[in-house]
Motif scaffolding. Structure first.
Motif, short mmCIF file in Angstrom:
data_model
loop_
_atom_site.label_atom_id
_atom_site.label_comp_id
_atom_site.label_asym_id
_atom_site.label_seq_id
_atom_site.Cartn_x
_atom_site.Cartn_y
_atom_site.Cartn_z
N CYS A 8 0.85 -1.19 0.00
CA CYS A 8 0.00 0.00 0.00
C CYS A 8 0.88 1.24 0.00
O CYS A 8 1.61 1.47 0.96
CB CYS A 8 -0.90 0.01 1.23
SG CYS A 8 -1.86 1.53 1.37
N LYS A 10 -0.09 4.22 0.18
CA LYS A 10 -0.66 5.28 1.01
C LYS A 10 -0.07 5.28 2.41
O LYS A 10 0.29 6.32 2.94
CB LYS A 10 -2.19 5.09 1.08
CG LYS A 10 -2.90 6.29 1.71
CD LYS A 10 -4.40 6.12 1.60
CE LYS A 10 -5.12 7.32 2.20
NZ LYS A 10 -6.59 7.18 2.12
N CYS A 11 0.01 4.10 3.00
CA CYS A 11 0.59 4.01 4.34
C CYS A 11 1.92 3.26 4.32
O CYS A 11 2.46 2.94 5.37
CB CYS A 11 -0.40 3.39 5.32
SG CYS A 11 -0.94 1.73 4.89
N CYS A 28 -6.28 -2.28 1.53
CA CYS A 28 -5.26 -2.27 2.58
C CYS A 28 -5.93 -2.48 3.93
O CYS A 28 -6.90 -1.80 4.26
CB CYS A 28 -4.53 -0.93 2.54
SG CYS A 28 -3.41 -0.71 3.93
N SER A 30 -4.85 -1.76 6.73
CA SER A 30 -4.52 -0.71 7.69
C SER A 30 -5.33 0.56 7.46
O SER A 30 -5.89 1.12 8.38
CB SER A 30 -3.02 -0.37 7.60
OG SER A 30 -2.25 -1.49 7.99
N CYS A 31 -5.39 0.99 6.18
CA CYS A 31 -6.05 2.26 5.91
C CYS A 31 -7.28 2.10 5.02
O CYS A 31 -8.02 3.04 4.81
CB CYS A 31 -5.06 3.25 5.26
SG CYS A 31 -4.55 2.77 3.61
ZN LIG Z 1 -2.69 1.42 3.55
#
Ligand SMILES: [Zn+2]
Length: 72
Positions: A8, A10-11, A28, A30-31
């Motif tokens: 990912c 993004k994170c 993802c 996580s996010c």
């Molecule tokens: Zn993420």
């Protein structure tokens, strides 16, 4: 069943997930971002006790993913 590794952006986190359907949307964990990249290089998973590695000569010719988990 195939396990794919994703990244990912993004994170900036890598994660593995089981993919039952190749058209399945991966998010993802996580996010929750759907914009994840599947990591193909160096991908390997254990199947029935033997190691199956992408890019090797063991996969059948019709299997684009480099392992035969999805085509048989
Ligand atoms: Zn993420």
């Amino acid at each position: 069943m195939p396990i794919y590794e994703y990244h990912c952006p993004k994170c900036d986190q890598d994660f593995e997930t089981l993919v039952f359907n190749s058209s399945e949307k991966i998010e993802c964990p996580s996010c929750g971002s759907p914009k994840v990249t599947r990591l193909m290089s160096g991908f390997a998973h254990k199947s029935d006790g033997k190691m199956v590695t992408s890019g090797g000569g063991d996969a059948c010719a019709s299997c684009a993913s480099g392992n035969c988990s999805t085509c048989h």
